[in-house]
Design an enzyme around this catalytic site. Structure first.
Site, short mmCIF file in Angstrom:
data_model
loop_
_atom_site.label_atom_id
_atom_site.label_comp_id
_atom_site.label_asym_id
_atom_site.label_seq_id
_atom_site.Cartn_x
_atom_site.Cartn_y
_atom_site.Cartn_z
CG ASP A 172 -0.36 -0.09 2.52
OD1 ASP A 172 0.88 -0.17 2.60
OD2 ASP A 172 -1.09 -0.10 3.53
CB SER A 173 4.55 1.79 -0.22
OG SER A 173 4.76 0.67 -1.07
CG ASP A 223 0.52 -4.16 2.05
OD1 ASP A 223 0.89 -5.13 2.74
OD2 ASP A 223 1.19 -3.12 1.91
CE LYS A 280 3.51 -6.06 3.63
NZ LYS A 280 3.12 -4.81 4.32
CD GLU A 311 0.81 -1.50 8.05
OE1 GLU A 311 0.59 -0.70 8.99
OE2 GLU A 311 1.20 -1.14 6.92
CD GLU A 334 8.08 -0.09 7.36
OE1 GLU A 334 7.10 -0.81 7.08
OE2 GLU A 334 8.28 1.03 6.86
O1 KIV Z 1 3.56 -1.10 1.48
C1 KIV Z 1 4.73 -1.45 1.41
O2 KIV Z 1 5.46 -1.12 0.48
C2 KIV Z 1 5.27 -2.26 2.47
C3 KIV Z 1 6.74 -2.36 2.56
C4 KIV Z 1 7.23 -2.15 3.92
C5 KIV Z 1 7.24 -3.61 2.05
O3 KIV Z 1 4.55 -2.83 3.24
#
Ligand code: KIV
Length: 271
Positions: free
Chosen positions: A52-53, A91, A120, A122, A189
Site C-alpha cells: 500500500d506504499s 497488502d 499481508k 499490519e 520494519e
Molecule cells: O507497502 C509497502 O510497500 C510495504 C513495505 C514495507 C514492504 O509494506
C-alpha cells in the site's frame, strides 16, 4: 529462430522456506504495475510485495492511510497479469481487516481478483485472531510488525520501533503470536538490527526486513526508493541502486546481488 529465454521456476512458500533453511537471502521488492514487474522478474527478484506504499509513491498521498481496496485490486491485478515467477504478497489496506469476516471477504478479493498468493496485514498480538481466521479459510498470511505505516498518525511520524526493552519484548511477542496464529511469512520494519536478528531466530517462517539490519532472511525496499525517484529526505536504510546502475534492469540486478551477498544492507543502513 530465437530461442525462448529459460523460464524461472515459480517461487512458492516452500521455495522461500528452503532459502531460509540454507541461508540464501531472499530478494524482495515492491511492484505496482506490469512494466516494472517484467523488469524485476527478469533481474531475479524472488518475491514481490504489492504494497500500500503505492498510495504514496504512485498516487501522491502523504501516507498509506487513504489507500482503498479498489486501489489495491487495480495494482495487484496489473502485476498478476504478467507475473510469472516471483511470489506475490498483496497488502490489505487500512481499515479493510477490522473484523474477521471483513478481513476474509477482502482477502478473498485480493486472491481471486488481484492474483495474490498471500495477503499481508499490519499488527501483532492484536491481529492474531484475524490471522487465524484467514488461515483457517485457506488464505496464506504475511504479518508486518515494527513500524506500522497504517498507524503513522497514532505514532506521530515514521519512528524506529523496539528501541527499549519493553518495546523489544512486545515485538518479539508479536512475532510469536502471528506465527502461532498461522502466519507463514513476516515483514519487520524499522527496528534495531539486533532485535531483528532475535526476531528472525525466534520464529520458523521467513522474515523479510526493511530498515531492520542484515540478519533477516531477506530484504525488501520500496521500488521507487531504491531507484531514487521519490523526494528527499529518504529514510537512512534506503540505498539508491540506479545511481550506479545505468539502467533500471541493472539497478535491480545490483540490488538482488547485494541482498544475496549480504553487502546490502550495510551498517550505515541500520538502526
Ligand atoms: O507497502 C509497502 O510497500 C510495504 C513495505 C514495507 C514492504 O509494506
Amino acid at each position: 529462430m530465437k530461442a525462448d529465454a529459460p523460464q524461472k521456476v515459480p517461487v512458492t512458500l516452500a521455495t522461500l522456506q528452503a532459502m531460509r533453511q540454507r541461508g540464501e537471502k531472499i530478494a524482495c521488492l515492491t511492484t505496482y504495475d506490469a512494466g516494472f514487474t517484467r523488469v524485476l522478474e527478469s533481474a531475479g527478484v524472488d518475491a514481490f510485495i504489492i504494497g500500500d506504499s503505492l498510495g504514496m509513491v504512485v498516487m501522491g498521498h502523504d501516507s498509506t492511510v487513504p489507500v482503498t481496496m479498489d486501489d489495491m485490486l487495480y495494482h495487484a491485478a496489473n502485476v498478476a497479469r504478467v507475473g510469472r515467477s516471483a511470489w506475490r504478497v498483496v497488502d490489505l489496506p487500512c481499515r479493510s481487516y477490522e473484523t474477521p469476516a471483513q478481513a476474509l471477504a477482502n482477502a478473498r478479493r485480493l486472491v481471486d481478483e488481484g492474483g495474490a498468493h498471500m495477503v499481508k496485514l499490519e499488527g501483532g498480538t492484536g491481529k492474531a485472531a484475524i490471522v487465524e481466521h484467514l488461515v483457517r479459510h485457506g488464505i496464506p498470511v504475511c504479518g508486518h510488525i515494527g513500524l506500522l505505516p497504517q498507524s503513522v498518525e497514532e505514532y506521530g511520524g515514521y519512528k524506529v520501533q523496539g528501541r527499549d526493552a519493553a518495546g523489544a519484548a512486545a515485538i518479539l511477542a508479536d512475532a510469536a503470536a502471528l506465527e502461532s496464529a498461522g502466519a507463514e511469512m513476516l515483514v519487520v520494519e524499522c527496528i534495531p538490527a539486533t532485535l531483528a536478528s532475535r526476531v528472525t531466530g525466534s520464529v520458523d517462517m521467513p522474515v523479510i526486513g526493511i530498515g531492520a539490519g542484515p540478519d533477516c532472511d531477506g530484504q525488501v525496499l520500496v521500488l521507487y526508493d531504491m531507484l531514487g525517484i521519490v523526494p528527499e529526505p529518504h529514510p537512512r536504510f534506503v540505498r539508491d541502486f540506479l545511481q550506479d546502475g545505468g539502467s533500471i534492469h541493472a539497478a535491480v540486478a545490483a540490488y538482488v546481488a547485494a541482498v544475496k551477498d549480504g553487502s546490502y544492507p550495510a551498517d550505515e543502513h541500520g538502526y
